[in-house]
Structure formats: structure tokens, C-alpha cells
Design an enzyme around this catalytic site. Structure first.
Site, PDB file in Angstrom:
ATOM      1  N   ALA B  61      96.036  26.615  12.731  1.00 41.83           N
ATOM      2  CA  ALA B  61      94.589  26.979  13.692  1.00 41.83           C
ATOM      3  C   ALA B  61      93.215  27.383  12.752  1.00 41.83           C
ATOM      4  O   ALA B  61      92.462  26.763  12.986  1.00 41.83           O
ATOM      5  CB  ALA B  61      95.014  28.153  14.895  1.00 41.83           C
ATOM      6  N   HIS B 166     112.281  31.270  14.086  1.00 43.11           N
ATOM      7  CA  HIS B 166     110.750  32.285  12.894  1.00 43.11           C
ATOM      8  C   HIS B 166     110.447  33.632  13.722  1.00 43.11           C
ATOM      9  O   HIS B 166     111.910  34.320  14.948  1.00 43.11           O
ATOM     10  CB  HIS B 166     109.098  31.499  13.607  1.00 43.11           C
ATOM     11  CG  HIS B 166     108.870  31.905  15.198  1.00 43.11           C
ATOM     12  ND1 HIS B 166     109.428  31.040  15.844  1.00 43.11           N
ATOM     13  CD2 HIS B 166     108.099  33.162  15.146  1.00 43.11           C
ATOM     14  CE1 HIS B 166     108.515  31.477  17.498  1.00 43.11           C
ATOM     15  NE2 HIS B 166     107.617  32.294  16.912  1.00 43.11           N
ATOM     16  N   GLN B 168     109.318  37.621  13.805  1.00 44.99           N
ATOM     17  CA  GLN B 168     107.638  38.129  13.739  1.00 44.99           C
ATOM     18  C   GLN B 168     107.767  39.635  13.098  1.00 44.99           C
ATOM     19  O   GLN B 168     108.751  40.298  12.224  1.00 44.99           O
ATOM     20  CB  GLN B 168     106.730  38.110  14.551  1.00 44.99           C
ATOM     21  CG  GLN B 168     106.326  37.306  15.321  1.00 44.99           C
ATOM     22  CD  GLN B 168     105.262  37.336  16.594  1.00 44.99           C
ATOM     23  OE1 GLN B 168     104.401  38.253  16.711  1.00 44.99           O
ATOM     24  NE2 GLN B 168     105.258  37.279  17.318  1.00 44.99           N
ATOM     25  N   HIS B 301     118.441  45.440  17.697  1.00 44.89           N
ATOM     26  CA  HIS B 301     118.936  45.946  19.060  1.00 44.89           C
ATOM     27  C   HIS B 301     118.888  44.621  19.493  1.00 44.89           C
ATOM     28  O   HIS B 301     117.834  43.611  18.676  1.00 44.89           O
ATOM     29  CB  HIS B 301     117.989  46.386  19.447  1.00 44.89           C
ATOM     30  CG  HIS B 301     118.267  48.181  19.668  1.00 44.89           C
ATOM     31  ND1 HIS B 301     119.201  48.586  20.232  1.00 44.89           N
ATOM     32  CD2 HIS B 301     117.146  49.132  18.844  1.00 44.89           C
ATOM     33  CE1 HIS B 301     119.266  50.284  19.705  1.00 44.89           C
ATOM     34  NE2 HIS B 301     118.245  50.022  19.230  1.00 44.89           N
TER      35      HIS B 301
HETATM   36  O1  LIG Z   1     102.802  37.087  19.663  1.00 47.97           O
HETATM   37  P1  LIG Z   1     103.211  35.669  20.195  1.00 47.97           P
HETATM   38  O2  LIG Z   1     104.593  35.748  20.175  1.00 47.97           O
HETATM   39  O3  LIG Z   1     102.687  34.806  20.317  1.00 47.97           O
HETATM   40  O4  LIG Z   1     103.222  36.622  21.608  1.00 47.97           O
HETATM   41  C1  LIG Z   1     104.865  37.428  22.033  1.00 47.97           C
HETATM   42  O5  LIG Z   1     104.591  37.998  21.402  1.00 47.97           O
HETATM   43  C2  LIG Z   1     103.625  39.481  21.971  1.00 47.97           C
HETATM   44  C3  LIG Z   1     105.194  40.747  21.351  1.00 47.97           C
HETATM   45  O6  LIG Z   1     106.080  41.467  21.563  1.00 47.97           O
HETATM   46  C4  LIG Z   1     103.775  39.636  23.404  1.00 47.97           C
HETATM   47  O7  LIG Z   1     103.409  40.463  23.162  1.00 47.97           O
HETATM   48  C5  LIG Z   1     103.349  38.588  23.498  1.00 47.97           C
HETATM   49  O8  LIG Z   1     103.490  39.073  25.172  1.00 47.97           O
HETATM   50  C6  LIG Z   1     104.427  37.360  23.792  1.00 47.97           C
HETATM   51  O9  LIG Z   1     104.226  36.307  24.498  1.00 47.97           O
END
Ligand SMILES: O=P(O)(O)O[C@H]1O[C@H](CO)[C@@H](O)[C@H](O)[C@H]1O
Ligand SMILES: O=P(O)(O)O[C@H]1O[C@H](CO)[C@@H](O)[C@H](O)[C@H]1O
Lengths: 351, 351
Positions: B61, B166, B168, B301
Site C-alpha cells: 500500500a 503470516h 503479527q 494460547h
Molecule cells: O491487523 P489486521 O490483521 O488488519 O486486523 C485484525 O487483527 C487486529 C488485531 O487483533 C484486529 O484489531 C482487527 O479487528 C482484525 O481484523
């Protein structure tokens, strides 16, 4: 001005009812959405469905026949999570393997004989009947049970498996986690400040105005400062009231009115029957009826999942489950949107 | 036998990591389901999609071009909930309107160059690479940030908006609610019992066996006694380990192995790529690196939402949000189901 600049950056806000924090990241609404879209709720529900176990005159799973009710109707949940008799696991347990007996009852309450109506579209007198019945159930079950949880799961998105307008009432022999936490927080606040937390909060919000959605002489609905769900609201009386059963007749009427106004705005937001889970919290009952509960103030929580449109909800997932709740628009932005919506329901405007 | 009869009736179980209770109602699985059914996950994902911002060589993006990576790949989230600079709201706040600065970074980590692969189907050496990268990130971000949350949202049902494998990593200048609570609970247990809570727990579960799903010489995965999600699991090392960055090389290999085994069972349960949110909890970092964290034990978890089939999930809604979490089958029933599933993935069996 610091207060203004904070609003446009991420920050934490404190939830005094749960003694926890929420992460507010206002700028996240800009992110594009390529994830799951929900099926919008069904729009063409028959007024009477001969196969729906909640309709008047129909037969339920256990063979019982519903009366031809013309207002509210209460019956025992056919698959109750709580039953009045359950064995006691006994004491002498390992500290990591502790269990306790759970006893109670689960009731279902239909709001109206029609399947194709919802609270905001019901007549005010009909909503008053719902409130009267809530009062009765809290008095009846609260005579012995310490906690009577009234809650409504509205919409398939919120796990509701029947479109007929209804709520549930689960009474238990224990104080569940959420009210136990709220009780501790309200008590500590009262001891420190000499006034009930939510009474002080309602006064502050009525003055500050920026989070108010609808108000009347007796009631106030705000997007709380610490809201986690995008359009979450907190419905509060202005007077100090411990339980729903303590409402005066005119306060019940005022409640019917403000509920209709709030729920109409909810439906108008995305022009869809707005899904949510809601429920009442008031001072505990049963053995607690004899104790001083001055720290308590009656209130209802509305937790609606929709975020961007009728089909895109907020997911409370990885970070939220494992670390902390996180929201993508500020409570003030949400309140302003709701406040500016018309109070006439989009469905009655169409005709 | 009391222990046996309790299992078939509703009861409460204590979660010592969260100091809260869960309502277990084993008999609720009998109830018919007429509610929302989920779309099963997409089965035909292209190995490389020129429009997917997570694939090697593609443009994201913000205009950046991904390298032609052939293992893991880490980059900054283009829509981060946490950024390194944010104004401080300042002190002198009303007790009901408290805010704090939130600062941090959000990273995304691709597990593999292919979009059509998942952890259980990756080679063990490839999963070891993922674990090595987690270790690096915890060391790098944990040098200054008190909390580094690694989490994976898998499947559209869990808010994941990109099918490419993936996870985060969100690092923050604050200890979020969940780890703060877990820290308090583990500390109190350690002070009282002189041994880390989760070390004692792993020993107990290894002996009791009934909640074990998979185990090896170094690792153990159980449906915890206090599980709230139907097939929730807790992945634990057997040795006392504070953080993922403290794992020895052979423990990282063992972890890759047990993750593959656990996730294969998950996929085999309903013969679908099993959705879940998962994440790691270990001793806090940054300023906490200098403190005694002996009460901590590393663990992961797994919170998967499916209950009855590939398309019917558990809804944590009204009663769960407003009162207390409630589950519809016992943790022992769930563990037994998972334990008895084959360790060969249904997709490789087909060929
Ligand atoms: O960051 P992403 O993958 O776009 O978003 C996802 O994970 C986040 C963290 O748990 C949440 O807040 C979002 O609601 C969810 O859609
Ligand atoms: O009792 P119902 O309406 O069948 O079930 C619904 O509400 C319950 C109480 O919040 C939840 O446990 C269920 O997951 C949900 O589907």
C-alpha cells in the site's frame, strides 16, 4: 491543545468499571478491508411461522404448546446452561484444578407475538410491557438467586438462532465474573469518592455532551469514554437506582422511550436491523438484598459488532484476546455519528 | 464417584491465569443449531497472487516493493495500531476520564513465500525459521519495549484479511491488560507455592493425561482445565523457560515438531484449515529484563472458534460478554477428540 491532539493519535483509556485499559487508534479506520463480509440480516421474516418454536400457539422441542400470547411470553429454556440441581464437586481440590457447583435457571422471554417486529418498531406501551416483565423476573428469581442476568443476543452475527424478538434471563447461585468485577470497582470508587461511580459519570457526561447519544429527563445513553466495541453504548438513569425493580412507573415509560430512540438510531446507522448483545447490570440480589449496595447504579450495556457497514464487523481477535482490546475510531466520533442520525426509523420513513 | 458425576452436569472451573471462572455445561451440545453458519475457508488459493501485498516481489500500500524472499519476511504494518510517537495526554485527569500515551510498533511477518501453504503443511525446517524469527523480534523489540505480543489470526472467521500465511508482532510501551493479569496471577502463585504456576501445571497434566493432546520430551499441549473456547489449547515447555528467546536450538526444533502435530490435528478435526487466534506469553521485557521474573513460564494460547463443524462456531455473546464465559462440552471431551485424531494431515492423505 493537548486534549485535541491526543484524539487523533493512539492512546489508552481507563475503564473504571472493569479496572482495565483500552487501546484507541483513531487512524485505523483508514485501512482498507479485504476480509470477511457478513450476510446482511434477513429482511423478509414472516409474522407467524408455524415451525418457529417461539411463535404463539406453536409446539416447542419438549412438546409443550405455547399459549396464544398477545404481549410478552416467558418460558424455560429447552436447553438450559444452568439447571436448579447439580452435584457439588466437593472441597479438598488441587489449587490448579478447582471447581464449584453451578446452579440456576434459564428463561426465554418473547417480546411480542409477531416475528417480524423489533423493539424500536414496537409501540411504546408494548416496550413498557417488556420492562414490566424484566422487573417481575428480577423480583421473582432475585428473591433467592444472587445474580439474574437479563440479556438479548440480537441478529445471527451475535449467535442468535431465532429471528423472533426475544431475550434471555439466566439466574445463578454465584456472582459471575463480570458483575463481580463491576461490584469491586464500584465499591472501591464509592469508598474513595463518597458517591456512586456511575452517578458521577452520568453527571459528567451530561455536562461534557460529546459522548451523549440520546437523553431525557430520567435517562442518558452515551458511548462510554472507555468503549471497546465501535458503537457500544451505556444506558444510565440520572437518579440513584440500584435495580431495575426499583424503577418508578414514569421511569419505566421513560426507559421504553429512550430505548426506542437509541435502537432506532442504531438501525438507521447502516439502514439495517442492528445486531448487538445487550444486558442489564444492577445490584446483586438473593443474599445481597440484606447488604448495603449503595455503591451500585443500574445500567445497561449495548455491545454491537458492526464497524464499517451492515456487513463489516469489528473482529476482537489476536491482539484483543491475548493482549488488550483495541478500537479503530474514537468514542467521540462514534457518538457524534449516532447523535446526528434521525430519530425516525428508516423503515417507517420509506412508507 | 463425585468427580465423574460432576463432568456430566454444569459446574464452574477456576482459571488460575486470569483469576476468573468459566461455566461448563456439558449437556448443551445436544441443543439443535438453527443459527448462523460460516462460509468454509477458501480452498483454492493461488501460490502467488500478483495483487496480494504479502507475496514476494509485490508492491504494498505504501509503494514499497517486497523482496523476492524465500523463507520468512518481516515488514512494518502499513496501518499500525501503535506508532513510536504519540503525544502524552498529560496528568491531572478526572478519575473517570483517564488516558495514557500509547507508543509502539506493529510488524507483519510472512511465514513462507507461498500463499497456499500453512504451518502444519510446511517442512519442519521451515517452521524452525519462523521460530528463529520470533526469537529475533522478541530480542530486538524487547530490548526497549516492556511487551512484545506475537499473535496469529488465522482464517477470515478470525478477522484475518489475507490468506497468505503470516502473523503479527505488536510491541508496546505498556504492559497490556492480559499479560498484566497473568503476571499478577503467576506472581501470587509463586509466592504462595514456591514454584511457577505453569511448571506445576504441566507436571500435573502430564500425569493426569486426560487433557493432553500431544506431547514430546520438551513440550506439552493440553486443553486446559479452564478452557473457554471449545478446542482451546495451551502449549507449554516442560522446563522452566521465561521467554521464547531462551529456547535452546533443540527446543526450537521440538517446538516446530509439536506445533506441526497440534495444528495437523486441528485441521483434521473438521477436515478444514482450522481458524484460530494464537499468541505467545512470556516474561515481560524492556525495563523488566532487570527484574526477577522467576514466576513466569513461557506459553502459547490457541483460541479456535469452531464448535460443531467447519461452519458452526461458538458465539461468545450475551451471557459471556455480560456475565461469564460458558462452554458447551467439557475440556476432557475436547482433548479426547483431538488426541484420537491421526497425526497425518488430511490433505497429504488424499494424494
Ligand atoms: O491487523 P489486521 O490483521 O488488519 O486486523 C485484525 O487483527 C487486529 C488485531 O487483533 C484486529 O484489531 C482487527 O479487528 C482484525 O481484523
Ligand atoms: O442460548 P442460545 O441463544 O441458543 O445461544 C446463544 O447465547 C448463549 C449465551 O450468550 C451463547 O452461549 C451461545 O453461544 C449463543 O449461540
Amino acid at each position: 491543545d493537548r486534549g485535541v491532539s491526543v484524539k487523533f493519535h493512539q492512546h489508552l483509556r481507563y475503564n473504571p468499571l472493569r479496572d482495565s485499559w483500552v487501546l484507541v487508534s483513531a487512524h485505523r479506520m483508514k485501512r482498507p478491508w479485504a476480509g470477511q463480509v457478513e450476510k446482511p440480516p434477513e429482511e423478509h421474516i414472516p409474522r407467524h411461522d408455524p415451525c418457529n418454536p417461539l411463535c404463539p400457539g406453536n409446539t416447542r422441542a419438549n412438546g409443550e404448546v405455547n399459549p396464544d400470547y398477545d404481549s410478552t411470553f416467558v418460558f424455560g429454556n429447552d436447553f438450559p446452561a444452568l439447571q436448579p440441581d447439580a452435584p457439588d464437586p466437593g472441597s479438598n481440590q488441587h489449587p490448579l484444578f478447582q471447581s464449584k457447583a453451578a446452579r440456576g435457571v434459564c428463561k426465554v422471554m418473547c417480546f411480542h407475538p409477531w416475528s417480524d417486529i423489533t423493539l424500536p418498531l414496537m409501540k411504546k406501551e408494548e416496550v413498557v410491557k417488556v420492562i414490566d416483565k424484566w422487573t417481575e423476573l428480577v423480583e421473582e428469581l432475585g428473591a433467592t438467586y444472587p445474580w439474574v442476568q437479563i440479556f438479548e443476543n440480537k441478529g445471527a452475527m451475535m449467535g442468535c438462532s431465532n429471528p423472533h424478538p426475544h431475550c434471555q434471563v439466566w439466574a445463578s447461585n454465584f456472582l459471575p465474573n463480570e458483575p463481580a468485577l463491576s461490584d469491586r470497582c464500584q465499591r472501591a470508587y464509592y469508598q474513595k469518592h463518597g458517591e456512586p461511580l456511575l452517578l458521577q459519570y452520568a453527571k459528567q457526561e451530561a455536562e461534557r455532551k460529546e459522548r451523549v447519544v440520546v437523553e431525557s429527563s430520567d435517562w442518558l445513553a452515551v458511548v462510554p469514554y472507555w468503549a471497546t466495541w465501535p458503537y457500544q453504548t451505556l444506558l444510565l438513569p440520572r437518579r440513584h437506582i440500584l435495580r431495575i425493580s426499583d424503577l418508578r412507573a414514569e421511569e419505566r415509560e421513560g426507559l421504553a422511550d429512550i430505548m426506542k430512540r437509541l435502537l432506532t438510531k442504531y438501525d438507521n446507522l447502516f439502514e439495517v436491523s442492528f445486531p448487538y448483545s445487550m444486558g442489564w447490570h444492577g445490584a446483586p440480589t438473593g443474599p445481597y438484598l440484606k447488604e448495603d449496595n449503595s455503591h451500585w447504579q443500574l445500567h445497561a450495556h449495548y455491545y454491537p459488532p458492526l464497524l464499517r457497514s451492515a456487513s463489516v464487523k469489528k473482529f476482537m481477535v489476536g491482539y484483543e484476546m491475548l493482549a488488550q482490546e483495541q478500537r479503530d475510531l474514537t468514542p467521540e466520533q462514534a457518538a457524534e455519528k449516532l447523535r446526528n442520525l434521525p430519530e425516525e426509523h428508516y423503515k417507517t420513513r420509506e412508507n
